[in-house]
Structure formats: structure tokens, C-alpha cells
Design a protein around this motif. Structure first.
Motif, PDB file in Angstrom:
ATOM      1  N   LEU A 135     -14.151  54.575   4.369  1.00  0.00           N
ATOM      2  CA  LEU A 135     -14.508  54.814   2.967  1.00  0.00           C
ATOM      3  C   LEU A 135     -13.509  54.191   2.000  1.00  0.00           C
ATOM      4  CD1 LEU A 135     -15.874  58.474   3.050  1.00  0.00           C
ATOM      5  CD2 LEU A 135     -17.158  56.353   2.747  1.00  0.00           C
ATOM      6  N   VAL A 136     -12.226  54.228   2.349  1.00  0.00           N
ATOM      7  CA  VAL A 136     -11.219  53.608   1.486  1.00  0.00           C
ATOM      8  C   VAL A 136     -11.455  52.106   1.390  1.00  0.00           C
ATOM      9  CG1 VAL A 136      -8.757  53.029   1.316  1.00  0.00           C
ATOM     10  CG2 VAL A 136      -9.447  55.378   1.749  1.00  0.00           C
ATOM     11  N   VAL A 137     -11.724  51.465   2.526  1.00  0.00           N
ATOM     12  CA  VAL A 137     -11.969  50.021   2.518  1.00  0.00           C
ATOM     13  C   VAL A 137     -13.255  49.701   1.751  1.00  0.00           C
ATOM     14  CG1 VAL A 137     -12.421  47.999   3.951  1.00  0.00           C
ATOM     15  CG2 VAL A 137     -10.661  49.627   4.627  1.00  0.00           C
ATOM     16  N   VAL A 138     -14.309  50.451   1.974  1.00  0.00           N
ATOM     17  CA  VAL A 138     -15.559  50.225   1.235  1.00  0.00           C
ATOM     18  C   VAL A 138     -15.332  50.440  -0.260  1.00  0.00           C
ATOM     19  CG1 VAL A 138     -17.904  51.102   0.863  1.00  0.00           C
ATOM     20  CG2 VAL A 138     -17.082  50.713   3.179  1.00  0.00           C
ATOM     21  N   PHE A 139     -14.563  51.454  -0.624  1.00  0.00           N
ATOM     22  CA  PHE A 139     -14.260  51.710  -2.037  1.00  0.00           C
ATOM     23  C   PHE A 139     -13.527  50.525  -2.657  1.00  0.00           C
ATOM     24  CE2 PHE A 139     -11.186  53.226  -5.211  1.00  0.00           C
ATOM     25  CZ  PHE A 139     -12.058  53.730  -6.154  1.00  0.00           C
ATOM     26  N   ILE A 140     -12.561  49.961  -1.935  1.00  0.00           N
ATOM     27  CA  ILE A 140     -11.813  48.815  -2.466  1.00  0.00           C
ATOM     28  C   ILE A 140     -12.752  47.632  -2.703  1.00  0.00           C
ATOM     29  CG2 ILE A 140     -10.087  47.057  -1.847  1.00  0.00           C
ATOM     30  CD1 ILE A 140      -8.493  49.354  -0.514  1.00  0.00           C
ATOM     31  N   PHE A 141     -13.705  47.417  -1.803  1.00  0.00           N
ATOM     32  CA  PHE A 141     -14.635  46.303  -1.960  1.00  0.00           C
ATOM     33  C   PHE A 141     -15.669  46.574  -3.056  1.00  0.00           C
ATOM     34  CE2 PHE A 141     -12.743  44.841   1.849  1.00  0.00           C
ATOM     35  CZ  PHE A 141     -13.036  43.492   1.952  1.00  0.00           C
ATOM     36  N   GLN A 142     -16.037  47.831  -3.281  1.00  0.00           N
ATOM     37  CA  GLN A 142     -17.044  48.174  -4.282  1.00  0.00           C
ATOM     38  C   GLN A 142     -16.463  48.298  -5.692  1.00  0.00           C
ATOM     39  OE1 GLN A 142     -20.212  48.279  -3.785  1.00  0.00           O
ATOM     40  NE2 GLN A 142     -20.180  48.139  -1.577  1.00  0.00           N
ATOM     41  N   LEU A 143     -15.179  48.566  -5.801  1.00  0.00           N
ATOM     42  CA  LEU A 143     -14.559  48.826  -7.096  1.00  0.00           C
ATOM     43  C   LEU A 143     -14.804  47.725  -8.126  1.00  0.00           C
ATOM     44  CD1 LEU A 143     -12.861  50.922  -8.596  1.00  0.00           C
ATOM     45  CD2 LEU A 143     -10.823  49.721  -7.805  1.00  0.00           C
ATOM     46  N   PRO A 144     -14.580  46.442  -7.804  1.00  0.00           N
ATOM     47  CA  PRO A 144     -14.835  45.420  -8.831  1.00  0.00           C
ATOM     48  C   PRO A 144     -16.277  45.379  -9.301  1.00  0.00           C
ATOM     49  CG  PRO A 144     -13.662  44.462  -6.966  1.00  0.00           C
ATOM     50  CD  PRO A 144     -14.036  45.854  -6.584  1.00  0.00           C
ATOM     51  N   ILE A 145     -17.208  45.651  -8.397  1.00  0.00           N
ATOM     52  CA  ILE A 145     -18.629  45.610  -8.766  1.00  0.00           C
ATOM     53  C   ILE A 145     -18.949  46.703  -9.777  1.00  0.00           C
ATOM     54  CG2 ILE A 145     -20.971  45.934  -7.862  1.00  0.00           C
ATOM     55  CD1 ILE A 145     -19.968  44.599  -5.260  1.00  0.00           C
ATOM     56  N   PHE A 146     -18.523  47.920  -9.495  1.00  0.00           N
ATOM     57  CA  PHE A 146     -18.860  49.020 -10.395  1.00  0.00           C
ATOM     58  C   PHE A 146     -18.063  48.989 -11.694  1.00  0.00           C
ATOM     59  CE2 PHE A 146     -20.629  50.589  -6.406  1.00  0.00           C
ATOM     60  CZ  PHE A 146     -21.898  50.926  -6.854  1.00  0.00           C
ATOM     61  N   ILE A 147     -16.862  48.470 -11.652  1.00  0.00           N
ATOM     62  CA  ILE A 147     -16.105  48.304 -12.913  1.00  0.00           C
ATOM     63  C   ILE A 147     -16.812  47.294 -13.799  1.00  0.00           C
ATOM     64  CG2 ILE A 147     -13.998  47.334 -13.887  1.00  0.00           C
ATOM     65  CD1 ILE A 147     -12.435  48.772 -11.745  1.00  0.00           C
ATOM     66  N   ARG A 148     -17.266  46.205 -13.207  1.00  0.00           N
ATOM     67  CA  ARG A 148     -17.965  45.181 -13.992  1.00  0.00           C
ATOM     68  C   ARG A 148     -19.276  45.710 -14.549  1.00  0.00           C
ATOM     69  NH1 ARG A 148     -18.961  41.665 -17.368  1.00  0.00           N
ATOM     70  NH2 ARG A 148     -19.925  39.713 -16.803  1.00  0.00           N
ATOM     71  N   MET A 149     -20.005  46.521 -13.781  1.00  0.00           N
ATOM     72  CA  MET A 149     -21.260  47.079 -14.289  1.00  0.00           C
ATOM     73  C   MET A 149     -21.004  48.049 -15.432  1.00  0.00           C
ATOM     74  SD  MET A 149     -23.929  47.481 -11.086  1.00  0.00           S
ATOM     75  CE  MET A 149     -23.307  48.992 -10.510  1.00  0.00           C
ATOM     76  N   ALA A 150     -19.843  48.699 -15.438  1.00  0.00           N
ATOM     77  CA  ALA A 150     -19.529  49.654 -16.497  1.00  0.00           C
ATOM     78  C   ALA A 150     -18.795  49.031 -17.668  1.00  0.00           C
ATOM     79  CB  ALA A 150     -18.691  50.801 -15.931  1.00  0.00           C
ATOM     80  N   SER A 151     -18.584  47.718 -17.628  1.00  0.00           N
ATOM     81  CA  SER A 151     -17.850  47.078 -18.716  1.00  0.00           C
ATOM     82  C   SER A 151     -18.747  46.892 -19.939  1.00  0.00           C
ATOM     83  CB  SER A 151     -17.273  45.735 -18.268  1.00  0.00           C
ATOM     84  OG  SER A 151     -18.310  44.830 -18.022  1.00  0.00           O
TER      85      SER A 151
END
Length: 153
Positions: A135-151
């Protein structure tokens, strides 16, 4: 520091962490398969470049409506990027788990297939740490995607 600057910094850190994790996993796999430092370093670099490009492409090509809230439409339009990042994260996780459980897994043999099956046999007794690392590794890979969607840009 503005919200936009903070988002860019966090996104950059997440992409760099994903790249480092990819290099480490590529290095570990080649060490297990070929036991060669040179091949491990070269494959780790190639795998890290591939993951870096995929992470940056996913982050840059996302569609955002400019609102802070992530809507269902944004998730639908960016679903392929979410799935791709999750699959790459899981590919990176397996070698990392093999390294974490090296002492328990190495007893079964040196080939990758037997080590992965030994890791699967460990799952019933070690399920919590295995899932936590994944989950930590998946979170690290997903973080840029969700930050960009929330920008907001």
C-alpha cells in the motif's frame, strides 16, 4: 509558499521516490536472476527511466476541471493512468518484498519463480506487513496523479 508550489514539490518528491523504488526493484530482480552487479545496475537504470517517464507522463497528461474536489468524471477520464500506476507499483513491490523477506525466502532456492512462490506461502502468516509495504508503494505511485487531479490549474 502557495498551494500550487506545495503541490508541485510534493508531486516531484513522489515521482523521485517512485523512480528510486523502481531502480531498487530492478536491481534486486537482476541480482536474484543473474547475480551480476553490472547487469543489475544497468537494468535498474533502464527500469527507473521507464517508471520515471510513465510517472511524469501520467502526471502531465491528466485532465483536471480546475476544482480542488476530485469528481467522478475526473476519475473516469483518468482511470487508465490510475490503473497503469497501480500495476507498475505492484511490479515494483514484489522485488522489494523479496528483499525484505530475503532470509525466509532464500532458503527455498535462488531462482525467481521459487522465491515468489515462497513469498506467497509467507502471506498467511505475514499478511499485514506485506499489505502495508504494498500500500505504501502504491500510494507513492498514485500521489502525483491525485494531487494533479485536485490542483486548481
Amino acid at each position: 509558499m502557495t498551494r500550487k508550489e506545495t503541490q508541485k514539490i510534493i508531486t516531484t518528491i513522489a515521482v523521485v521516490l517512485a523512480t528510486i523504488l523502481a531502480w531498487t526493484s530492478g536491481f534486486i530482480v537482476m541480482q536474484i536472476v543473474y547475480d551480476s552487479i553490472a547487469a543489475s545496475i544497468i537494468f535498474g537504470i533502464v527500469w527507473a527511466i521507464i517508471v520515471f517517464c510513465e510517472s511524469r507522463f501520467s502526471q502531465i497528461s491528466l485532465k483536471s476541471d480546475g476544482k480542488v474536489e476530485i469528481t467522478k468524471e475526473e476519475i473516469k477520464s483518468n482511470l487508465w493512468q490510475i490503473i497503469a500506476a497501480t500495476l507498475v507499483a505492484l511490479l515494483v513491490t514484489i522485488p522489494l518484498l523479496l528483499k525484505v523477506y530475503a532470509s525466509k525466502v532464500a532458503a527455498v532456492g535462488v531462482d525467481l519463480k521459487s522465491q515468489i512462490s515462497a513469498l506467497g506461502a509467507l502471506f498467511p502468516s505475514q499478511w499485514l506487513p506485506i499489505i502495508a509495504i504494498s500500500l505504501v508503494v502504491v500510494f507513492i505511485f498514485q500521489l502525483p496523479i491525485f494531487i494533479r487531479m485536485a490542483s486548481e490549474d
